[in-house]
Scaffold this active site. Structure first.
Site, PDB file in Angstrom:
ATOM      1  N   LYS A 133       6.287  11.487  24.526  1.00  0.00           N
ATOM      2  CA  LYS A 133       5.843  10.948  25.805  1.00  0.00           C
ATOM      3  C   LYS A 133       4.990   9.717  25.597  1.00  0.00           C
ATOM      4  CE  LYS A 133       1.718  13.813  26.675  1.00  0.00           C
ATOM      5  NZ  LYS A 133       1.084  14.670  27.677  1.00  0.00           N
ATOM      6  N   SER A 143      16.827   3.415  37.166  1.00  0.00           N
ATOM      7  CA  SER A 143      16.306   3.548  35.811  1.00  0.00           C
ATOM      8  C   SER A 143      14.836   3.180  35.730  1.00  0.00           C
ATOM      9  CB  SER A 143      17.081   2.688  34.799  1.00  0.00           C
ATOM     10  OG  SER A 143      16.831   1.318  35.035  1.00  0.00           O
ATOM     11  N   TYR A 155      16.781   7.326  33.722  1.00  0.00           N
ATOM     12  CA  TYR A 155      17.121   7.010  32.340  1.00  0.00           C
ATOM     13  C   TYR A 155      16.438   5.706  31.939  1.00  0.00           C
ATOM     14  CZ  TYR A 155      20.403   3.824  34.565  1.00  0.00           C
ATOM     15  OH  TYR A 155      20.952   2.834  35.336  1.00  0.00           O
TER      16      TYR A 155
END
Length: 127
Positions: free
Chosen positions: A9, A25, A58
């Protein structure tokens, strides 16, 4: 048994842009992607610390070293430039792999510059 665990992360990144007109995205500085072991087109979850929104999209690479964190398309409705977000990628692994695995946590400052990379609960690497 196959488990779905946190792979990596980027913690408390600052949103630099929100582009409603793009097809979808999140654009992430390519350098940050590499530090977090994220790849183009990888599915990520984004949590907005300012309003609690959680969404999935994404990744697409942004200009290396730019610090860009830009939510595109419909995701742009859930953030504002200046918001703080956590960007998380997950991985599937079996129980044996999971027992030894430690996620990568990339800590950034308000300019999205890496200030620390943590790998596991007790280990960390100060840059």
């Amino acid at each position: 048994m196959i488990l779905n665990l946190l792979k990596s992360k980027i913690h408390c990144a600052t949103v630099t842009e929100a582009n409603l007109q793009y097809m979808g995205s999140i654009t992430i500085d390519e350098w940050l992607m590499e530090k977090a072991h994220m790849v183009a087109n990888e599915r990520v979850q984004i949590v907005n610390n300012n309003n609690g929104a959680r969404l999935e999209t994404y990744v697409i690479p942004g200009v290396r070293g730019s610090g860009v964190i830009c939510l595109n398309g419909a995701a742009a409705r859930w953030v504002q430039p200046g918001d703080t977000v956590i960007i998380m990628a997950y991985v599937f692994m079996d129980e044996k792999e999971a027992a030894a695995y430690r996620p990568i946590v990339v800590m950034v400052d308000g300019s999205n510059t890496v200030c620390e990379i943590r790998t596991g609960e007790y280990q960390n690497q100060i840059l």
